[in-house]
Structure formats: structure tokens, C-alpha cells
Design a protein around this motif. Structure first.
Motif, PDB file in Angstrom:
ATOM      1  N   ARG A  81       0.828  -1.208   0.000  1.00 11.70           N
ATOM      2  CA  ARG A  81       0.000   0.000   0.000  1.00 11.70           C
ATOM      3  C   ARG A  81       0.861   1.255   0.000  1.00 11.70           C
ATOM      4  NH1 ARG A  81      -4.584  -1.627   4.556  1.00 11.70           N
ATOM      5  NH2 ARG A  81      -5.672  -3.209   3.297  1.00 11.70           N
ATOM      6  N   ALA A  82       1.904   1.239   0.825  1.00  7.71           N
ATOM      7  CA  ALA A  82       2.773   2.412   0.896  1.00  7.71           C
ATOM      8  C   ALA A  82       3.544   2.610  -0.404  1.00  7.71           C
ATOM      9  CB  ALA A  82       3.740   2.267   2.074  1.00  7.71           C
ATOM     10  N   VAL A  83       4.074   1.515  -0.959  1.00  4.82           N
ATOM     11  CA  VAL A  83       4.865   1.622  -2.193  1.00  4.82           C
ATOM     12  C   VAL A  83       3.996   2.104  -3.344  1.00  4.82           C
ATOM     13  CG1 VAL A  83       6.118   0.284  -3.922  1.00  4.82           C
ATOM     14  CG2 VAL A  83       6.608  -0.052  -1.507  1.00  4.82           C
ATOM     15  N   ARG A  84       2.777   1.605  -3.443  1.00  5.09           N
ATOM     16  CA  ARG A  84       1.890   2.031  -4.525  1.00  5.09           C
ATOM     17  C   ARG A  84       1.607   3.526  -4.444  1.00  5.09           C
ATOM     18  NH1 ARG A  84      -3.425  -1.317  -4.717  1.00  5.09           N
ATOM     19  NH2 ARG A  84      -3.785   0.138  -6.404  1.00  5.09           N
ATOM     20  N   GLU A  85       1.354   4.021  -3.234  1.00  2.29           N
ATOM     21  CA  GLU A  85       1.062   5.444  -3.084  1.00  2.29           C
ATOM     22  C   GLU A  85       2.285   6.290  -3.428  1.00  2.29           C
ATOM     23  OE1 GLU A  85      -1.286   8.751  -2.395  1.00  2.29           O
ATOM     24  OE2 GLU A  85      -1.797   6.630  -2.644  1.00  2.29           O
TER      25      GLU A  85
ATOM     26  N   ARG B 278       3.261  -5.354  -8.317  1.00  5.95           N
ATOM     27  CA  ARG B 278       2.232  -4.381  -7.988  1.00  5.95           C
ATOM     28  C   ARG B 278       2.547  -3.020  -8.607  1.00  5.95           C
ATOM     29  NH1 ARG B 278      -2.402  -5.060  -7.485  1.00  5.95           N
ATOM     30  NH2 ARG B 278      -2.683  -3.246  -6.135  1.00  5.95           N
ATOM     31  N   THR B 279       3.840  -2.697  -8.732  1.00  3.69           N
ATOM     32  CA  THR B 279       4.211  -1.458  -9.415  1.00  3.69           C
ATOM     33  C   THR B 279       3.779  -1.511 -10.876  1.00  3.69           C
ATOM     34  OG1 THR B 279       6.107  -1.173  -7.940  1.00  3.69           O
ATOM     35  CG2 THR B 279       6.132   0.048 -10.012  1.00  3.69           C
ATOM     36  N   SER B 280       3.996  -2.672 -11.512  1.00  2.00           N
ATOM     37  CA  SER B 280       3.557  -2.832 -12.903  1.00  2.00           C
ATOM     38  C   SER B 280       2.038  -2.820 -12.998  1.00  2.00           C
ATOM     39  CB  SER B 280       4.123  -4.134 -13.477  1.00  2.00           C
ATOM     40  OG  SER B 280       5.534  -4.144 -13.441  1.00  2.00           O
TER      41      SER B 280
END
Length: 472
Positions: A143-147, A263-265
Motif C-alpha cells: 500500500r505504501a509503495v503504490r502510493e 504491484r508497481t507494474s
């Protein structure tokens, strides 16, 4: 004492009654099956990825090309470039690879947990508990990385937009001695983007540290349990359990990193999917549109109580405008900056839809026509000519259904030499003078043969004689 008795032969482990060659065959078959599964999975994911990526690119570019002008005004160009460069690259290349790697690692972890379960169900429960903690930490980090990645993608847009501004206005920027200002602004944009990217890397490192702590926890738990319950384990079984218990968290750590990358992709895919919901212009073709060449026949234009705003919530740029332009008339529209001269042109071409009121051409409402039918009926020569990289002939008529003689005739009528027909034109016409670029647009307008010709300061770079000739 006599001779020493011969040493007993080494104990052969019980292989379930199977010979060594049979066991070797089973092992080889399992290894071959594993290779076949990996190759099949990779081919399947690659084929699906190529097909999905092609469809995604076609649909996304179509939605962007047919988005209304208000969307372009509100969306930075750098953001659009980011979607069709880094985001599309993530979807094309990285997404399928990340999915393939994650599935392989999950299968590997499941196999290792099965080995541990064969040694002791208690250790299996411990491994499942560690896996649960791993999932919780991965979800939190994801969640943190996506934001942070979302913020980083928005932060890179000003960087790319400023580069485009540098390229387009380099001469003016140097003439006004604004190079240090733009360099400082670009440095600030890059610094902000780098800061946010570093935060994303730090979050990924945090996931790796959590994986290391879980590895230590599972390995310590397994070792203490085996030492405390030595009667339940043979040397071989205890070694097997301890070995795989220390290896499982390592693979979990790899799964965590790959999952964050995946998830980044996926986030890049989500941003592209948002473009599939862009607002679109009205229909470009309608069943009741008149055939090409049968409308308009004269070119009479009427504006009836026309009101127009660029976007919802903005003030009206045109308010209650009523006017008539008779067929064949030459009408000049003058006014101060911001009076609505260019806005009137946008209303004619329906680049922006009217808030209220009506525009009629030869008695027919323009709102009842498809956009292609409407825009084919008019020709505009803008103040800044639009020219593409190619020959003069290609810039005059790229459709290829007009002979070279007609193209040369148009050049001569526009006061350009006929022998330049196959000369090369650089992108934007940078190898031509400003006057030549405008005359080339005049020649193109003559070939279109539209009943309505709109000039937006199209003779600003022509001499007096050429200006008079073009307006004659």
C-alpha cells in the motif's frame, strides 16, 4: 590375534524397494516435468501479455486522440508522455515477467513447506504462521509503495514537460536570458522526483529487512524445536527440516520483492486503464450525414444566441453571440486579446461544445452532424503553420489521390516555385522561412476546396504583395 574381519558394506538407504536406476529415472522425469511446466507457463504468459498489451495500446491511444480539447488543457503533456513511455513499458515488458516470477516462487515455497510438513506438523504450523506474518507485512508495504509510486509518477511529469519546453523555446529562452531560471526550476523538479523515488526504494528495503527477520525467526524456532524433541527426529529428518526451514524465508523475501515489483507494474496498468474512461468527442460519423461534396453548397454561417465555456465551472468565453456571415462574404473579426476570436473558431469546428445556442451552416445545425463531416467542410490556416517531416508533396496532400500536376499548380498559385514539390520539409518546417510555411499552408487549403476558409492571422509573416494576393 589373527586377521581383522572385513568391514561391513555401507548401509544402503531404503528406497521403497526401487532400484537406483529407477529412482534416477523418477528424478529425471520430475526435473524434465519442471522444465516443461516453466517453459509452458512462460510461453503462455508471454502470448497473453503481447495480445493484451497490443489491445491496451490501441484502445488507450484511440481514447486519448479522441478526447475533448478541455481534457488536453487540464492534463500536463508530461503526464501523457509518462503513460505512453514508462507505464506502457511496465505493462509490455515487466508485468508478464513479474507475474511469471511470482508464480514460480510461490510454487517453490509451497513445495518447501510440504517438505517441512513431512518432517513435522508442528514445524508446518510454524511455517504457516511465518507466512501469515509475511503476507501482512507485504500488504502493508505494498500500500505504501503504490502510493509513493503514484506520487513519483506525478512528480516526473513536470520534468518531462520542462524538457519539451526547453526544446520548443530554446531560442527565446536564451534571448531573454532565462536559462538560469529554467535550469533552477528543472533542478528543483528533478530533486523532488529523486526524493520520492528514494522513498520508494527505502520501502522496498524495509520489506527485505522484514523478510530477513522472519527467516531468523523460523530458523530459530525450528532449531529449538528439533533440539528439544530429538527423540522425534532422525538425523536425516532433522537436517531436512532445519535446511528447508531456513531456506523458506529466503524465498519468501524474493517473493516479497517480486510482488512489490509486480504491484508497481499493475499500478501502471491501472493508470492506463483510467485512460479508457476518458470523456470522448461526439460521434464522428452519423447515418444521416450528407454525402461528401453535397454539403455545404454555399457556406452561409449563422450564430444564434451562442454561449460557450471551455470547461464546466469556468466563466463563459462567448455569451449570447448572434451573427450571420453570408455565403461568399469576406468577414474580418477584430477585438482585444481574450475577446473570443479564437473561441469562435473552436465553436465552428466543435472542438469545444457550446453551452447553449446554435450554429447553422447552410441552414443545418452543426450539432446534428458528425464531426468528420463538419470539419471536412471547412479549412483553417493557423498563425503557426503545421508541417510534418517529409516532402512538400506529402505536406500538401498526404492522401495520395491528387496528381503531381495539381500539386504544382497549387504551389504556383500560392507564389511558391513548382520545382520544390519533392523537396524535403523538416519537422515543423524549420528548414523553411516563416513566410514559406504560411504559403505552403495556403496551397494546401486551395487543394482542399472547402466552401469555408478561416484565416487566423495567417498572413502575419507575408509581405504586402503576397498578403494582398492571398486575400484576393
Amino acid at each position: 590375534f589373527g586377521p581383522r574381519p572385513p568391514a561391513p558394506p555401507p548401509a544402503v538407504p531404503d528406497c521403497g524397494g526401487l532400484s537406483s536406476s529407477a529412482n534416477a529415472g523418477i528424478y529425471s522425469a520430475l526435473a524434465l516435468g519442471h522444465v516443461i511446466v516453466l517453459i509452458t507457463t512462460s510461453i503462455f504468459l508471454t502470448a497473453i501479455s503481447v495480445r493484451a498489451s497490443g489491445s491496451m495500446h490501441r484502445d488507450t491511444i484511440k481514447r486519448v486522440l479522441y478526447a475533448p480539447m478541455g481534457w488536453y488543457d487540464a492534463t500536463p503533456s508530461g503526464r501523457v508522455l509518462s503513460r505512453f513511455t514508462s507505464d506502457l513499458n511496465n505493462v509490455d515488458v515487466k508485468l508478464s515477467m513479474d507475474m511469471d516470477n511470482v508464480l514460480q516462487m510461490i510454487f517453490m515455497v509451497g513445495t518447501l513447506v510440504g517438505y517441512i510438513a513431512a518432517a513435522s506438523w508442528v514445524l508446518c504450523l510454524a511455517a504457516i504462521g511465518i507466512f501469515f506474518l509475511f503476507c501482512v507485512s507485504t500488504v502493508v508495504a505494498d500500500r505504501a509503495v503504490r502510493e509513493v509510486r503514484r506520487i513519483a509518477n506525478n512528480a516526473v511529469s513536470p520534468v518531462m514537460s520542462t524538457i519539451s519546453e526547453f526544446k520548443a523555446g530554446a531560442a527565446l529562452m536564451r534571448a531573454m536570458e532565462l536559462t538560469p531560471f529554467f535550469a533552477a526550476r528543472q533542478s528543483a523538479f528533478i530533486g523532488e522526483w529523486s526524493h520520492i523515488s528514494y522513498m520508494a526504494r527505502a520501502l522496498q528495503s524495509w520489506s527485505s529487512h522484514v523478510g530477513g527477520m522472519l527467516a531468523f525467526l523460523l530458523g530459530s524456532t525450528t532449531a529449538l524445536y528439533i533440539v528439544g524433541n530429538r527423540a522425534l527426529f532422525t538425523e536425516e529428518l532433522g537436517g531436512l527440516a532445519l535446511t528447508y526451514a531456513t531456506v523458506v524465508p529466503y524465498f519468501l523475501n524474493i517473493v516479497s520483492e517480486m510482488f512489490v515489483q509486480m504491484r508497481t507494474s499493475v499500478a501502471a496498468l491501472e493508470r492506463l486503464l483510467d485512460y479508457l474512461d476518458l470523456p470522448q468527442e461526439p460521434e464522428h460519423e452519423r447515418p444521416d450525414d450528407p454525402p461528401i461534396g453535397q454539403w455545404p453548397t454555399a457556406g452561409r454561417i449563422e450564430f444564434l444566441d451562442l454561449c460557450m465555456r471551455y470547461r464546466p465551472g469556468l466563466p463563459l468565453a462567448l455569451q449570447d453571440l448572434s451573427a450571420t456571415v453570408e455565403a461568399g462574404a469576406k468577414v474580418g473579426i477584430v477585438g482585444r486579446t481574450g475577446a473570443g476570436k479564437s473561441t469562435l473558431v473552436l465553436a465552428l469546428f466543435r472542438l469545444v461544445e457550446p453551452a447553449s445556442g446554435t450554429v447553422l451552416i447552410d441552414g443545418r445545425e452543426t450539432s446534428s452532424l458528425g464531426l468528420h463531416t463538419l470539419r471536412r467542410a471547412m479549412t483553417i490556416i493557423p498563425q503557426d503553420p503545421v508541417l510534418h517531416d517529409g516532402t512538400v508533396a506529402h505536406n500538401l496532400w498526404p492522401f495520395g489521390n491528387i496528381s503531381d500536376d495539381e500539386l504544382r499548380s497549387a504551389l504556383v498559385r500560392a507564389r511558391l516555385p513548382a520545382d520544390m514539390l519533392h523537396a524535403h520539409v523538416a519537422k515543423g518546417g524549420t528548414n523553411l522561412s516563416s513566410g514559406e510555411r504560411q504559403l505552403l499552408c495556403f496551397a494546401r487549403a486551395m487543394l482542399a476546396g472547402a466552401h469555408i476558409l478561416i484565416l487566423d492571422e495567417a498572413t502575419s509573416n507575408l509581405d504586402e504583395a503576397a498578403d494582398a494576393a492571398m486575400q484576393a
